[in-house]
Scaffold this motif. Sequence first.
Motif, PDB file in Angstrom:
ATOM      1  N   VAL A 121       0.848  -1.205   0.000  1.00 56.19           N
ATOM      2  CA  VAL A 121       0.000   0.000   0.000  1.00 56.19           C
ATOM      3  C   VAL A 121       0.880   1.250   0.000  1.00 56.19           C
ATOM      4  CG1 VAL A 121      -1.716   1.297   1.332  1.00 56.19           C
ATOM      5  CG2 VAL A 121      -1.885  -1.206   1.185  1.00 56.19           C
ATOM      6  N   VAL A 122       1.896   1.246   0.856  1.00 53.26           N
ATOM      7  CA  VAL A 122       2.795   2.407   0.950  1.00 53.26           C
ATOM      8  C   VAL A 122       3.459   2.670  -0.409  1.00 53.26           C
ATOM      9  CG1 VAL A 122       4.918   3.273   2.026  1.00 53.26           C
ATOM     10  CG2 VAL A 122       3.206   2.058   3.416  1.00 53.26           C
ATOM     11  N   HIS A 123       3.940   1.615  -1.051  1.00 55.62           N
ATOM     12  CA  HIS A 123       4.597   1.788  -2.349  1.00 55.62           C
ATOM     13  C   HIS A 123       3.613   2.375  -3.372  1.00 55.62           C
ATOM     14  CE1 HIS A 123       7.572  -1.608  -1.101  1.00 55.62           C
ATOM     15  NE2 HIS A 123       7.942  -0.440  -0.639  1.00 55.62           N
ATOM     16  N   GLY A 124       2.389   1.878  -3.343  1.00 59.00           N
ATOM     17  CA  GLY A 124       1.372   2.402  -4.270  1.00 59.00           C
ATOM     18  C   GLY A 124       1.177   3.899  -4.059  1.00 59.00           C
ATOM     19  N   LEU A 125       1.075   4.302  -2.805  1.00 58.20           N
ATOM     20  CA  LEU A 125       0.838   5.727  -2.527  1.00 58.20           C
ATOM     21  C   LEU A 125       2.031   6.573  -2.979  1.00 58.20           C
ATOM     22  CD1 LEU A 125      -0.711   5.538   1.069  1.00 58.20           C
ATOM     23  CD2 LEU A 125      -1.836   5.396  -1.177  1.00 58.20           C
ATOM     24  N   ARG A 126       3.228   6.092  -2.666  1.00 59.09           N
ATOM     25  CA  ARG A 126       4.426   6.875  -3.010  1.00 59.09           C
ATOM     26  C   ARG A 126       4.597   7.035  -4.526  1.00 59.09           C
ATOM     27  NH1 ARG A 126       8.516   7.812   0.450  1.00 59.09           N
ATOM     28  NH2 ARG A 126      10.015   7.409  -1.230  1.00 59.09           N
ATOM     29  N   SER A 127       4.268   5.988  -5.274  1.00 61.60           N
ATOM     30  CA  SER A 127       4.474   6.045  -6.729  1.00 61.60           C
ATOM     31  C   SER A 127       3.367   6.801  -7.455  1.00 61.60           C
ATOM     32  CB  SER A 127       4.550   4.623  -7.315  1.00 61.60           C
ATOM     33  OG  SER A 127       5.617   3.917  -6.756  1.00 61.60           O
ATOM     34  N   PHE A 128       2.150   6.802  -6.884  1.00 60.38           N
ATOM     35  CA  PHE A 128       1.020   7.352  -7.646  1.00 60.38           C
ATOM     36  C   PHE A 128       0.483   8.689  -7.123  1.00 60.38           C
ATOM     37  CE2 PHE A 128       1.059   3.079  -9.214  1.00 60.38           C
ATOM     38  CZ  PHE A 128       0.492   3.140 -10.485  1.00 60.38           C
ATOM     39  N   ILE A 129       0.437   8.866  -5.801  1.00 54.11           N
ATOM     40  CA  ILE A 129      -0.291  10.035  -5.274  1.00 54.11           C
ATOM     41  C   ILE A 129       0.312  11.372  -5.727  1.00 54.11           C
ATOM     42  CG2 ILE A 129      -1.130  11.229  -3.190  1.00 54.11           C
ATOM     43  CD1 ILE A 129      -2.646   8.663  -3.821  1.00 54.11           C
ATOM     44  N   PRO A 130       1.640  11.553  -5.679  1.00 48.12           N
ATOM     45  CA  PRO A 130       2.156  12.858  -6.125  1.00 48.12           C
ATOM     46  C   PRO A 130       1.759  13.171  -7.574  1.00 48.12           C
ATOM     47  CG  PRO A 130       3.853  11.643  -4.942  1.00 48.12           C
ATOM     48  CD  PRO A 130       2.716  10.690  -5.145  1.00 48.12           C
ATOM     49  N   ARG A 131       1.765  12.153  -8.424  1.00 43.56           N
ATOM     50  CA  ARG A 131       1.398  12.389  -9.828  1.00 43.56           C
ATOM     51  C   ARG A 131      -0.102  12.608  -9.976  1.00 43.56           C
ATOM     52  NH1 ARG A 131       5.380   8.200 -13.075  1.00 43.56           N
ATOM     53  NH2 ARG A 131       4.530   9.181 -14.937  1.00 43.56           N
ATOM     54  N   MET A 132      -0.896  11.916  -9.163  1.00 48.24           N
ATOM     55  CA  MET A 132      -2.348  12.148  -9.216  1.00 48.24           C
ATOM     56  C   MET A 132      -2.665  13.566  -8.721  1.00 48.24           C
ATOM     57  SD  MET A 132      -3.851   8.416  -7.991  1.00 48.24           S
ATOM     58  CE  MET A 132      -5.613   8.783  -8.151  1.00 48.24           C
ATOM     59  N   ILE A 133      -1.959  14.013  -7.685  1.00 47.99           N
ATOM     60  CA  ILE A 133      -2.183  15.377  -7.172  1.00 47.99           C
ATOM     61  C   ILE A 133      -1.804  16.397  -8.255  1.00 47.99           C
ATOM     62  CG2 ILE A 133      -1.331  17.104  -5.520  1.00 47.99           C
ATOM     63  CD1 ILE A 133      -1.136  14.795  -3.457  1.00 47.99           C
ATOM     64  N   ALA A 134      -0.680  16.140  -8.937  1.00 47.33           N
ATOM     65  CA  ALA A 134      -0.206  17.070  -9.974  1.00 47.33           C
ATOM     66  C   ALA A 134      -1.193  17.164 -11.139  1.00 47.33           C
ATOM     67  CB  ALA A 134       1.161  16.638 -10.476  1.00 47.33           C
ATOM     68  N   GLN A 135      -1.966  16.107 -11.378  1.00 46.00           N
ATOM     69  CA  GLN A 135      -2.973  16.136 -12.444  1.00 46.00           C
ATOM     70  C   GLN A 135      -4.038  17.187 -12.171  1.00 46.00           C
ATOM     71  OE1 GLN A 135      -3.432  11.521 -13.884  1.00 46.00           O
ATOM     72  NE2 GLN A 135      -5.143  12.436 -12.872  1.00 46.00           N
ATOM     73  N   ASN A 136      -4.276  17.406 -10.833  1.00 41.86           N
ATOM     74  CA  ASN A 136      -5.276  18.379 -10.387  1.00 41.86           C
ATOM     75  C   ASN A 136      -6.676  18.087 -10.943  1.00 41.86           C
ATOM     76  OD1 ASN A 136      -5.904  20.466  -8.746  1.00 41.86           O
ATOM     77  ND2 ASN A 136      -5.532  22.073 -10.285  1.00 41.86           N
ATOM     78  N   THR A 137      -7.019  16.785 -10.934  1.00 37.45           N
ATOM     79  CA  THR A 137      -8.361  16.379 -11.347  1.00 37.45           C
ATOM     80  C   THR A 137      -8.968  15.552 -10.216  1.00 37.45           C
ATOM     81  OG1 THR A 137      -7.400  14.402 -12.354  1.00 37.45           O
ATOM     82  CG2 THR A 137      -7.847  16.255 -13.826  1.00 37.45           C
ATOM     83  N   GLU A 138     -10.273  15.327 -10.335  1.00 37.69           N
ATOM     84  CA  GLU A 138     -10.928  14.433  -9.380  1.00 37.69           C
ATOM     85  C   GLU A 138     -10.296  13.049  -9.479  1.00 37.69           C
ATOM     86  OE1 GLU A 138     -15.510  14.259  -8.064  1.00 37.69           O
ATOM     87  OE2 GLU A 138     -15.074  14.079 -10.195  1.00 37.69           O
ATOM     88  N   GLY A 139     -10.204  12.353  -8.387  1.00 38.54           N
ATOM     89  CA  GLY A 139      -9.650  11.001  -8.444  1.00 38.54           C
ATOM     90  C   GLY A 139     -10.086  10.225  -7.217  1.00 38.54           C
ATOM     91  N   HIS A 140      -9.651   8.974  -7.134  1.00 38.26           N
ATOM     92  CA  HIS A 140     -10.044   8.179  -5.978  1.00 38.26           C
ATOM     93  C   HIS A 140      -9.001   7.093  -5.719  1.00 38.26           C
ATOM     94  CE1 HIS A 140     -13.541   7.722  -3.244  1.00 38.26           C
ATOM     95  NE2 HIS A 140     -12.983   6.543  -3.026  1.00 38.26           N
ATOM     96  N   VAL A 141      -8.767   6.805  -4.451  1.00 37.04           N
ATOM     97  CA  VAL A 141      -7.854   5.733  -4.056  1.00 37.04           C
ATOM     98  C   VAL A 141      -8.633   4.755  -3.184  1.00 37.04           C
ATOM     99  CG1 VAL A 141      -5.696   5.142  -2.879  1.00 37.04           C
ATOM    100  CG2 VAL A 141      -5.923   7.352  -4.031  1.00 37.04           C
TER     101      VAL A 141
END
Length: 295
Positions: A121-141
């Motif tokens: 779970v930690v690896h998933g968050l580290r690899s994806f969340i910063p890029r999802m935040i940078a997209q600045n769109t709605e999303g879900h985890v």
Amino acid sequence: MQNLVGKVAVITGAGGGIGAALAHMFAREGMRIVISDVDEQAARSTAADIVAGGSEAISARVDVSRHEDLDALADLAWSRFGSVDILCNNAGIVPSGRYRPIWEFPLEDWRWAFDVNLMGVVHGLRSFIPRMIAQNTEGHVVTTASVAGLVSGSGSAVYSASKHAAVRVTEALYASLQEIGSPIGVTLLCPGLVNTNIYNSERNRPSSLLPEQGIAEETAELQSIADSLYRDAISPDDVANMVLKAVRERRFYLLTSDNFDEPLRERFEAILARRNPQFSKLLDLSKGDIGEKDA
Ligand code: NAD
């Protein structure tokens, strides 16, 4: 998130069980799907089924215990589809021989369970969340934890401890996203029993984490109780439909059954009353207690 059409979902542990059901469900909603699993053949097969159904899907071999694999998965998803809108950190394992005193579990069981169920779970968050935040769109985890990550007691202690940690990490994710005003929602999926292959997790144990004393066998009696419990449990498709609703409603806590409400309440009431715990109502296969059969 309301409109899922054309959006992209990435799912770990999607070669079977709950992960595959999530993949099919999001594909039916018109999403493009990135399937990953440590079992490459299983991942390919889920993706092929989705493509055969007329949706877009790709697959990759990903071992969630390796942070490099999650980085590569993120690169693959963004390069192929240009965005990631839903991330499901779903892969998980249960070491066998789970009903014994806490001091008897081999170190290899601790390592394996925490490498996959927590660090995955930690690896998933580290690899994806910063890029999802940078997209600045709605999303879900979505984190697939477990009701075992909320209740407590002696049974299945290594698995449960890793799931308790995954719960805490996911609550921190939710809190941090709220604090920065992010439009990314979070769901903490805590299933009770679901009819999947989880009871045969040993198929995925790395050879480097084989205990010296060998893999603990469940007794034939326990195995048969477990088989019937899982057979009678809810289906992965039922769980996937609950996840879809939670994503649409931006709901955080998702328990798939209320069969564990009583032990949950007992635990928190004991803590608040500074009372010693009872842990009396937990599913305990070692005692043949199948009172929570429909979890
Ligand atoms: P499953 O065994 O059918 O599916 C798990 C998938 O994860 C498999 O395809 C497996 O190959 C994959 N996997 C295992 N180790 C991996 C790794 N290191 N990296 C990537 N993929 C890996 O079981 P499931 O029930 O569908 O499990 C999905 C999640 O649901 C798990 O996190 C599990 O702990 C959780 N869960 C299941 C139940 C249940 O009763 N089935 C209850 C509560 C929580």
